[in-house]
Design a protein around this motif. Sequence first.
Motif, PDB file in Angstrom:
ATOM      1  N   ILE A 215      -5.595  -9.378   1.000  1.00 57.02           N
ATOM      2  CA  ILE A 215      -5.239  -8.010   0.608  1.00 57.02           C
ATOM      3  C   ILE A 215      -5.015  -7.105   1.816  1.00 57.02           C
ATOM      4  N   LYS A 216      -5.573  -7.454   2.958  1.00 56.37           N
ATOM      5  CA  LYS A 216      -5.399  -6.621   4.147  1.00 56.37           C
ATOM      6  C   LYS A 216      -4.146  -7.011   4.919  1.00 56.37           C
ATOM      7  N   THR A 217      -4.106  -8.231   5.417  1.00 58.46           N
ATOM      8  CA  THR A 217      -3.003  -8.613   6.294  1.00 58.46           C
ATOM      9  C   THR A 217      -1.686  -8.770   5.552  1.00 58.46           C
ATOM     10  N   ASP A 218      -1.739  -9.159   4.282  1.00 58.76           N
ATOM     11  CA  ASP A 218      -0.507  -9.402   3.530  1.00 58.76           C
ATOM     12  C   ASP A 218      -0.026  -8.200   2.730  1.00 58.76           C
ATOM     13  N   LEU A 219      -0.956  -7.356   2.277  1.00 59.36           N
ATOM     14  CA  LEU A 219      -0.592  -6.258   1.380  1.00 59.36           C
ATOM     15  C   LEU A 219      -0.890  -4.872   1.952  1.00 59.36           C
ATOM     16  N   GLY A 220      -1.694  -4.798   3.009  1.00 59.25           N
ATOM     17  CA  GLY A 220      -1.966  -3.504   3.626  1.00 59.25           C
ATOM     18  C   GLY A 220      -3.144  -2.754   3.070  1.00 59.25           C
ATOM     19  N   TRP A 221      -3.798  -3.293   2.018  1.00 58.31           N
ATOM     20  CA  TRP A 221      -5.031  -2.660   1.541  1.00 58.31           C
ATOM     21  C   TRP A 221      -6.134  -2.902   2.559  1.00 58.31           C
ATOM     22  N   ALA A 222      -7.183  -2.108   2.524  1.00 58.98           N
ATOM     23  CA  ALA A 222      -8.316  -2.254   3.446  1.00 58.98           C
ATOM     24  C   ALA A 222      -7.871  -2.164   4.896  1.00 58.98           C
ATOM     25  N   ASN A 223      -6.777  -1.450   5.153  1.00 57.61           N
ATOM     26  CA  ASN A 223      -6.297  -1.340   6.530  1.00 57.61           C
ATOM     27  C   ASN A 223      -7.200  -0.422   7.346  1.00 57.61           C
ATOM     28  N   ASP A 224      -7.159  -0.584   8.648  1.00 56.44           N
ATOM     29  CA  ASP A 224      -8.095   0.109   9.533  1.00 56.44           C
ATOM     30  C   ASP A 224      -7.760   1.580   9.734  1.00 56.44           C
ATOM     31  N   VAL A 225      -6.566   1.997   9.372  1.00 51.04           N
ATOM     32  CA  VAL A 225      -6.191   3.398   9.565  1.00 51.04           C
ATOM     33  C   VAL A 225      -6.705   4.274   8.429  1.00 51.04           C
TER      34      VAL A 225
ATOM     35  N   VAL B 168       0.826  -1.207   0.000  1.00 61.52           N
ATOM     36  CA  VAL B 168       0.000   0.000   0.000  1.00 61.52           C
ATOM     37  C   VAL B 168       0.864   1.263   0.000  1.00 61.52           C
ATOM     38  N   PHE B 169       1.933   1.261   0.812  1.00 67.81           N
ATOM     39  CA  PHE B 169       2.759   2.472   0.896  1.00 67.81           C
ATOM     40  C   PHE B 169       3.565   2.681  -0.380  1.00 67.81           C
ATOM     41  N   ASP B 170       4.035   1.586  -0.979  1.00 65.29           N
ATOM     42  CA  ASP B 170       4.796   1.709  -2.214  1.00 65.29           C
ATOM     43  C   ASP B 170       3.936   2.263  -3.340  1.00 65.29           C
ATOM     44  N   VAL B 171       2.690   1.794  -3.435  1.00 64.61           N
ATOM     45  CA  VAL B 171       1.808   2.270  -4.504  1.00 64.61           C
ATOM     46  C   VAL B 171       1.436   3.738  -4.285  1.00 64.61           C
ATOM     47  N   ILE B 172       1.171   4.108  -3.038  1.00 65.28           N
ATOM     48  CA  ILE B 172       0.890   5.517  -2.750  1.00 65.28           C
ATOM     49  C   ILE B 172       2.062   6.385  -3.198  1.00 65.28           C
ATOM     50  N   GLU B 173       3.284   5.934  -2.895  1.00 64.45           N
ATOM     51  CA  GLU B 173       4.459   6.726  -3.273  1.00 64.45           C
ATOM     52  C   GLU B 173       4.643   6.773  -4.785  1.00 64.45           C
ATOM     53  N   GLU B 174       4.402   5.643  -5.460  1.00 67.99           N
ATOM     54  CA  GLU B 174       4.534   5.615  -6.919  1.00 67.99           C
ATOM     55  C   GLU B 174       3.551   6.574  -7.584  1.00 67.99           C
TER      56      GLU B 174
ATOM     57  N   THR C   5       1.888   9.238  -6.151  1.00 65.50           N
ATOM     58  CA  THR C   5       1.827  10.620  -5.664  1.00 65.50           C
ATOM     59  C   THR C   5       3.181  11.272  -5.450  1.00 65.50           C
ATOM     60  N   GLY C   6       4.238  10.471  -5.348  1.00 65.10           N
ATOM     61  CA  GLY C   6       5.534  11.032  -5.000  1.00 65.10           C
ATOM     62  C   GLY C   6       5.670  11.324  -3.527  1.00 65.10           C
ATOM     63  N   VAL C   7       4.744  10.828  -2.716  1.00 62.67           N
ATOM     64  CA  VAL C   7       4.751  11.069  -1.266  1.00 62.67           C
ATOM     65  C   VAL C   7       5.119   9.779  -0.546  1.00 62.67           C
ATOM     66  N   ALA C   8       6.159   9.842   0.264  1.00 57.10           N
ATOM     67  CA  ALA C   8       6.539   8.731   1.130  1.00 57.10           C
ATOM     68  C   ALA C   8       6.007   9.014   2.523  1.00 57.10           C
ATOM     69  N   LEU C   9       5.308   8.043   3.095  1.00 54.16           N
ATOM     70  CA  LEU C   9       4.760   8.199   4.435  1.00 54.16           C
ATOM     71  C   LEU C   9       5.743   7.667   5.470  1.00 54.16           C
ATOM     72  N   GLU C  10       6.080   8.504   6.429  1.00 51.94           N
ATOM     73  CA  GLU C  10       6.935   8.104   7.548  1.00 51.94           C
ATOM     74  C   GLU C  10       6.030   7.866   8.749  1.00 51.94           C
ATOM     75  N   LEU C  11       5.998   6.650   9.249  1.00 50.23           N
ATOM     76  CA  LEU C  11       5.028   6.259  10.271  1.00 50.23           C
ATOM     77  C   LEU C  11       5.610   6.323  11.674  1.00 50.23           C
ATOM     78  N   THR C  12       4.829   6.895  12.571  1.00 52.57           N
ATOM     79  CA  THR C  12       5.089   6.809  14.001  1.00 52.57           C
ATOM     80  C   THR C  12       4.062   5.836  14.566  1.00 52.57           C
ATOM     81  N   HIS C  13       4.514   4.726  15.121  1.00 53.61           N
ATOM     82  CA  HIS C  13       3.615   3.658  15.539  1.00 53.61           C
ATOM     83  C   HIS C  13       3.172   3.815  16.988  1.00 53.61           C
ATOM     84  N   VAL C  14       1.894   3.579  17.221  1.00 52.15           N
ATOM     85  CA  VAL C  14       1.363   3.471  18.582  1.00 52.15           C
ATOM     86  C   VAL C  14       0.505   2.215  18.637  1.00 52.15           C
TER      87      VAL C  14
END
Length: 557
Positions: free
Chosen positions: A439-449, A83-89, A91-100
Motif C-alpha cells: 500500500i505504500k510503495t505501490d499505491l502511495g498510502w502510508a507515505n512519509d510526507v 493516493v492523489f487520485d482518491v484525494i482529488e475524488e 475533495t475536488g483538490v488536485a495536488l501539484e507537487l514540487t519535488h525535492v
Amino acid sequence: MQSMKRRTATRTAVLAATMAGALAIGGCSAGGDGETEIDVEAQSVGAMEEFAADEQFTATEPLEISMLWTDWPEVPVTDDWEVFDVIEERTGVALELTHVPFSDATEKRSLLISAGDAPTVIPLVYTGEEEPFVSSGAVLPISDYIEYMPNFRKYVEEWDLGEMIDRLKQSDGKYYMLPGLQEVSVPVFSMIIRKDVFDEVGAPAPETWEDLRTGLELIKEAYPDSTPLADGFEGQSMLNYAAHAFGTQAGWGFGDGTIWNEEAGELEYAGASEGYRDMVEFFHGLVEDGLLDTESFTAADAGGGAADVAEKMAADRVFAASGSNGTVNEFATALDETAGAGQYELVQIAPPGGEAGMLVEPRNFWNGFMLSADIAESPNFVATLQFLDWLYYNPDAREMLRWGVEGETYDKAADGTITLKPEYSYDDFNINPDGATDIKTDLGWANDVLAGSTESRALKESYNAPQFVEYIDTVLSTRTPRDPNPPAPLDEAELEQASLLSTPLSDAVRTATLQFILGDRDLSEWDAYVAELEAAGMTTYVDLIDGARERFAEQNG
C-alpha cells in the motif's frame, strides 16, 4: 482529472538563490482582536459555506494546490499511486507537487522559500524549523486564521494540547506552522532487549539504568565475548532517551542546548550541567567494563550502525540496543536466520529511569506544515485552509492516508479493528508480507510526507504490533514526561546571534561527549571542557535565550 505527469511535474525553481532573496509580502490590516483580516467573500472561492469538524471537505469548485514533496529514494512516486487520485475524488483538490530529494530536502526547502518560489503547502516541518522564515514574512502567520480550521481546534482541545500550541508562538505572539497532533505521545526510540536472555541470566527487564548495568554484567558473565549494550545511531539515540533520567538533554534531543533549572529559576546550558556529567560518567563506566559496544557509538549505518547492530544481535554479541518498533522487526529478521523463529523474545522497554526520576522526553508534536505567505492574497485562501484542516486533522482523512480506501485495501470491524485485505501488504510493519501490492510503495498510502503526522491513539495502534501497544501502555502508566523548557522565542537579530553561537557550542559538546564516554579524554578534564564552552560564548548564548524567555513571559502574562 489531471494526469500524474502534470501532478508530479517539478515546478521551475531558482535553487541557486541565496537566503537574502526573501519573499516580500504585501501588508494586511490587523483586526481589533490582533488577528489579520481577510476579505472573506472574495477569498472563499471553492470553500464550503458550512464546514465543521469530522465532516468531509469537498471544494465547491475544482482547486489546484501546490505542495512541496520530499522524495525518498527507496519510495519513488509512480504513476500507479492512487493516493492523489482518491484525494482529488473526495475533495475536488488536485495536488501539484514540487519535488525535492530527501538527501538535501531541508536545504532545497530553504532556498525555495527564500527565493519566493516555494509551493503553497510546505509539509514535513518540525517545531522550530519555521523560525528562520518568520522575520522575512515568507511564511504565513497561520495562528491568525485557525477559525477556519475546525478539526484542528477540536483535537487541540480534546487532546489537551493548548499549552503546547502556545509554545509555538514566536516573538510577535503568533505561530507560523501547524504541527501534527498526537493523542498520546511516547518516545519513538527507546531500548530493545532480548528478554529471553535477561530472564536466562536472572536479570529482570530494567526499570532504571542501574538495573540495566546489573543485567549487562550478568549477561557479560554468561556471554564473555559479548559487548551486550549497543546504540547503532552514533550514540545520539541512546543519549537522547537516557538524558532525561539524569536531569539533562543530549543526543537527538539536545535541541538549542538550554535546559530549565527549576531551582535557579533560569535556563542553563545542558552540556555543562552536573546531570550531563553524571550521564557521561555512567556511560564511560559501561565502556570501561566492556558492557557497551563502542563501534555503535561511532559508526554510521555503513559498517557499524543499526544494520551492524542487528548482525551482532543475531550473533549473540549484543542483547540490548536502541531502536523503534520498526527496529524490532529488523532485529527479528536477523534472529530468525540464526536463533530461529520463536526461539527468542524481543521487547521494546520504556526508557529506564534514574537519579532525576522515571522521566521521558516532554510530550511533543510530530511534523506538520507551513504555508507560503502569498496564499493570504488568494481567492482560494479559505478553501485551502479548509482542505488542509481536513487532510491533516480529520480522523477519516488520517485513516485513509494510513490505510487507503475502506472496502478496497482494508476492512474495518464494528469495534474499529482494521484488517488489511490479503492481496495487499504493508511491508514497513510486516503486515501481510505475502500480499502482491504494497500500500505504500505501490499505491502511495502510508507515505512519509502525509501519513506520519496527526494520529489518534486508535490509529497509531492499528498498524503497530501488540508488543508496541504494550510499550505505549507501559510508558503512559510508569513514566512521566519531563516538563518542556519555557518558551523563549527570539527576534530577528537574536536569531542571527544565536545561530553564530549555537553551532560551535553544540559541535564542541558532541565531540567531547564521545571523547569522555569512549575514554579518549579523561573525566578529570571536565572543568577544562566547561572552560572551553565558556570561551566559545556559552554564557552569552544562555543569557540571550534566557533574556528572550523573560521578555516572552512578561509580554504573555
